[in-house]
Design a protein around this motif. Sequence first.
Motif, PDB file in Angstrom:
ATOM      1  N   PRO A 167       0.781  -1.247   0.000  1.00 36.69           N
ATOM      2  CA  PRO A 167       0.000   0.000   0.000  1.00 36.69           C
ATOM      3  C   PRO A 167       0.805   1.284   0.000  1.00 36.69           C
ATOM      4  N   ASP A 168       2.076   1.244  -0.421  1.00 39.49           N
ATOM      5  CA  ASP A 168       2.818   2.487  -0.569  1.00 39.49           C
ATOM      6  C   ASP A 168       2.115   3.382  -1.584  1.00 39.49           C
ATOM      7  N   SER A 169       2.148   4.671  -1.368  1.00 38.83           N
ATOM      8  CA  SER A 169       1.521   5.614  -2.290  1.00 38.83           C
ATOM      9  C   SER A 169       2.280   5.627  -3.615  1.00 38.83           C
ATOM     10  N   PRO A 170       1.605   5.989  -4.706  1.00 37.62           N
ATOM     11  CA  PRO A 170       2.294   6.044  -6.005  1.00 37.62           C
ATOM     12  C   PRO A 170       3.415   7.073  -5.999  1.00 37.62           C
ATOM     13  N   LEU A 171       4.439   6.786  -6.786  1.00 35.33           N
ATOM     14  CA  LEU A 171       5.550   7.724  -6.915  1.00 35.33           C
ATOM     15  C   LEU A 171       5.085   8.970  -7.661  1.00 35.33           C
ATOM     16  N   ALA A 172       5.544  10.121  -7.218  1.00 37.56           N
ATOM     17  CA  ALA A 172       5.176  11.382  -7.859  1.00 37.56           C
ATOM     18  C   ALA A 172       5.909  11.508  -9.190  1.00 37.56           C
ATOM     19  N   PRO A 173       5.212  11.900 -10.260  1.00 37.13           N
ATOM     20  CA  PRO A 173       5.893  12.100 -11.547  1.00 37.13           C
ATOM     21  C   PRO A 173       6.841  13.299 -11.492  1.00 37.13           C
ATOM     22  N   ILE A 174       7.899  13.243 -12.289  1.00 41.21           N
ATOM     23  CA  ILE A 174       8.958  14.263 -12.270  1.00 41.21           C
ATOM     24  C   ILE A 174       9.158  14.775 -13.689  1.00 41.21           C
ATOM     25  N   TRP A 175       9.451  16.062 -13.793  1.00 43.14           N
ATOM     26  CA  TRP A 175       9.795  16.660 -15.085  1.00 43.14           C
ATOM     27  C   TRP A 175      11.267  16.360 -15.397  1.00 43.14           C
ATOM     28  N   TYR A 176      11.511  15.755 -16.550  1.00 44.25           N
ATOM     29  CA  TYR A 176      12.872  15.451 -17.010  1.00 44.25           C
ATOM     30  C   TYR A 176      13.169  16.296 -18.240  1.00 44.25           C
ATOM     31  N   ILE A 177      14.351  16.889 -18.261  1.00 47.42           N
ATOM     32  CA  ILE A 177      14.773  17.703 -19.408  1.00 47.42           C
ATOM     33  C   ILE A 177      15.220  16.762 -20.520  1.00 47.42           C
ATOM     34  N   LEU A 178      14.671  16.965 -21.693  1.00 46.59           N
ATOM     35  CA  LEU A 178      15.009  16.121 -22.835  1.00 46.59           C
ATOM     36  C   LEU A 178      16.401  16.452 -23.356  1.00 46.59           C
ATOM     37  N   GLU A 179      17.138  15.422 -23.739  1.00 43.25           N
ATOM     38  CA  GLU A 179      18.479  15.577 -24.299  1.00 43.25           C
ATOM     39  C   GLU A 179      18.455  15.193 -25.769  1.00 43.25           C
ATOM     40  N   ASP A 180      19.465  15.659 -26.490  1.00 42.67           N
ATOM     41  CA  ASP A 180      19.602  15.209 -27.881  1.00 42.67           C
ATOM     42  C   ASP A 180      20.330  13.883 -27.893  1.00 42.67           C
ATOM     43  N   GLN A 181      20.590  13.363 -29.081  1.00 42.78           N
ATOM     44  CA  GLN A 181      21.207  12.038 -29.184  1.00 42.78           C
ATOM     45  C   GLN A 181      22.645  12.013 -28.700  1.00 42.78           C
ATOM     46  N   ASP A 182      23.269  13.181 -28.601  1.00 44.86           N
ATOM     47  CA  ASP A 182      24.647  13.252 -28.116  1.00 44.86           C
ATOM     48  C   ASP A 182      24.714  13.479 -26.611  1.00 44.86           C
ATOM     49  N   GLY A 183      23.553  13.528 -25.961  1.00 47.95           N
ATOM     50  CA  GLY A 183      23.524  13.712 -24.521  1.00 47.95           C
ATOM     51  C   GLY A 183      23.552  15.146 -24.070  1.00 47.95           C
ATOM     52  N   LYS A 184      23.398  16.099 -24.988  1.00 47.24           N
ATOM     53  CA  LYS A 184      23.416  17.503 -24.616  1.00 47.24           C
ATOM     54  C   LYS A 184      22.010  17.988 -24.318  1.00 47.24           C
ATOM     55  N   LYS A 185      21.856  18.751 -23.250  1.00 45.40           N
ATOM     56  CA  LYS A 185      20.574  19.307 -22.870  1.00 45.40           C
ATOM     57  C   LYS A 185      20.427  20.687 -23.477  1.00 45.40           C
TER      58      LYS A 185
ATOM     59  N   MET B 259       9.889  -0.195 -10.229  1.00 48.53           N
ATOM     60  CA  MET B 259       9.740  -1.641 -10.230  1.00 48.53           C
ATOM     61  C   MET B 259       8.569  -2.008  -9.317  1.00 48.53           C
ATOM     62  N   GLY B 260       7.652  -2.818  -9.830  1.00 52.09           N
ATOM     63  CA  GLY B 260       6.485  -3.204  -9.054  1.00 52.09           C
ATOM     64  C   GLY B 260       6.067  -4.632  -9.339  1.00 52.09           C
ATOM     65  N   THR B 261       4.929  -4.996  -8.818  1.00 51.95           N
ATOM     66  CA  THR B 261       4.382  -6.342  -8.991  1.00 51.95           C
ATOM     67  C   THR B 261       2.967  -6.234  -9.549  1.00 51.95           C
ATOM     68  N   GLN B 262       2.301  -7.404  -9.666  1.00 55.85           N
ATOM     69  CA  GLN B 262       0.922  -7.392 -10.141  1.00 55.85           C
ATOM     70  C   GLN B 262      -0.037  -6.830  -9.114  1.00 55.85           C
ATOM     71  N   ALA B 263       0.460  -6.556  -7.892  1.00 56.12           N
ATOM     72  CA  ALA B 263      -0.385  -5.924  -6.883  1.00 56.12           C
ATOM     73  C   ALA B 263      -0.536  -4.429  -7.112  1.00 56.12           C
ATOM     74  N   ASP B 264       0.215  -3.875  -8.063  1.00 55.96           N
ATOM     75  CA  ASP B 264       0.137  -2.447  -8.338  1.00 55.96           C
ATOM     76  C   ASP B 264      -1.217  -2.097  -8.924  1.00 55.96           C
ATOM     77  N   GLU B 265      -1.768  -0.948  -8.524  1.00 53.94           N
ATOM     78  CA  GLU B 265      -3.107  -0.571  -8.983  1.00 53.94           C
ATOM     79  C   GLU B 265      -3.158  -0.246 -10.471  1.00 53.94           C
ATOM     80  N   VAL B 266      -2.015   0.026 -11.102  1.00 61.11           N
ATOM     81  CA  VAL B 266      -2.019   0.330 -12.539  1.00 61.11           C
ATOM     82  C   VAL B 266      -1.893  -0.928 -13.380  1.00 61.11           C
TER      83      VAL B 266
END
Length: 762
Positions: free
Chosen positions: A126-144, A156-163
């Motif tokens: 019954p742990d609460s869901p993880l909060a979503p986070i904004w991630y900065i997109l990078e190009d293919q060379d890894g530059k932001k 990582m979860g199991t079949q007990a996850d509500e989603v």
Amino acid sequence: MSNEKVDFSLKETSPKIGGGRVSGSERLTSSFDLVEQLHFLYVRIVRARGLAEPCDPFVEIKIGNYRATSRDFENRFDPEWNQVFAFTKDRIQAVSVEVSVRDKVSAAIIGVVSFPISDIPSRVPPDSPLAPIWYILEDQDGKKGERGELMMTVWMGTQADEVFPEAWHADAAAVSGESITNTRSKVYLSPRLWYLRINIIQAQDLVFPNRNRKPEVLVKGILGHLVLRSRVSKDNSINPTWNEDMMFVAAEPFDDPLTLTVEDKIGENMEECLGKCVIHLSKVQKRNLPMAASANWYNLERIVKEGEEGRDVRFASRLHMRVSLDGGYHVADESTYYSSDFRATAKMLWKAPIGVLELGILNATGLIPMKSKNQKGTTDAYCVAKYGPKWVRTRTIVDSLVPKWHEQYTWEVYDPYTVISIGVFDNCHLEGGRGRDQTIGKVRIRLSTLQSDRIYTLSYPLIVLHLGGVKKMGELQLAVRFTCSNLTNLLICYSQPLFPKMHYSHPLSVFQIDSLRDQASNILCLRLSRAEPPLRREVVEYMLDVGSNMWSMRKGKANFARIVAALDGLVVAWKYLNEICKWKNPTGTVFAHFLFLVVLANPQMIIVAFFVGCFFLGLWNFRNRPRRPLHMDTKISLAETATPDELDEEFDRFPSAAPVNRLRVRYDRLRGIAGRCILVMGDIATQLERFRSLLSWRDPRATMLFVAFCFVASVVVFVTPYKVLLAVGGFYVMRHPRLRVSLPSAPQNFFRRLPTRLDSML
């Protein structure tokens, strides 16, 4: 049939399930302790913002050989997906997760986010869901740069996850588009069913177009697609009477109104409408107790025919009726012997639950290929379980003959004499398919044969009877646990009637029950097929055993064999008496003579000896009590010895396809009568088998109660004079009608709940 020996037996298994034990990182919630843990990598894609340029964005997730794509948007800078993707951890062969935002038109990569799999956190309810986070997109060379941001969550979860039920599973990667909804697990609830009773009393002031002939008036009721007709009134007047009941099954919400028309029968197949009335069921009186509904007069509307427009016709016809929704009955949608619920429709008549039933659907092995795909046989299997009004459907495991579901479901139990049914089907509605879902097999488990708080882990053979004979389609592994919340309430159930009081105070005929059951099953098929994903007609009919009361030579022979087997004890006693009379065993004969003299000297000891004997015999049989619940037995059902001609007759459609009309009518009538005879034979066999199950410990609680009763009865009979017992028994049998009740007695209710070998019938 093949001469190959097939194992149809029930087998015990030892899966690695929790069973209520929780330890460290390997824990599952207690509600998922009957299944093995399946670990998944979940990726939730929420939305993006500030994308670098106008595009048709979509998200692609890449984990090794796994690829998953979200839906796309046209010309959006801030698309919102809110989709969840699940990847089986055991099949992941990569060290990182790469999530990229792409343009659908150019297929160019707008930005990328990557994660090392070793750094992904774990989360278990019954742990609460993880909060979503904004991630900065990078190009293919890894530059932001100014490429935008992506809001997402990875864990990582199991079949007990509500989603878990709504997630896109990588195992179903071959399924796309709208068909993906047909692979997800769902819970369905049957609509609330009512018996709609129309007591037609009288019509008044009918207007007949042709007054030169004697009218033949009847009432026709229409509810949805079902039409019922009353008999023709014997009163050939403008005020005909009937006093006849007409019954429908109605489902909440009440979408269709009740339409009643008064018809004048003209010739064989012609009827002329004399008036109609429409009644909305939401305004109909609900009757929960055995009290007569109020009678009302309903005005009939005149049907204006072509050429009568504008004519002044005096019309004041009325119909006198009692219309009620009877909530005091249990609306049967399945066979009484395999019923999963006996409660009345009205919730105010429900009693408190006596326990909880938990079912873990683990996996299947050795399934037979049901379809051809890519030049190989395959099966897209899913399970459906029904108990009471709750239906559950597991997710579809695509392209696998050894599917693993590991899903767990829970039901409240109100009566131990109920059966849960689990069916396995092949999904034929993937990739735009429009066929019928094929049947793989079915399992039935009666709750009264389960010990409380014990986990049963068994492998059930999936048996199906075809035109070619009986066939094993594979095995289904289940974990079942019945938990009793109050032992006293559970034992009290054995003395209570199976059905609500209305079934005994105002009983329905056998023909009414069969007709209403057909209506109920048809309503369930229509309602459940409107869900998303739909639970289709062929699935619902198979789970409800629709058409199981038709004639079958095989079932007739099997029921006759059950009767013979149930009378086996009398045959053994007769043989023993014959041996005594013929002095085949001198020692036994001398003992019988001595016992006979003891009985002559003390006749009151007969009943005492009987109860004491039952008491010790029940204790002796305890060590040989059945350890497993009953399952379908091909030998008892005579499925292995059925001839092709018998199977052809059993699977013949109804009505028959015989070319000669008269032969077809006679043949169908014979099959209908014979089907009734088979049911009577089955009832006789069931009653006889219940006597044998008193001391068999098949139902441990019932046998315990009977053994305790035998002990108490032996003491009471021992200390009570024999004449007093005879006097009490005689006066009880001849008691005044005012001292009698319409409900069955406690011994009758106890006897009707005893298990029989009917549970093993195929």
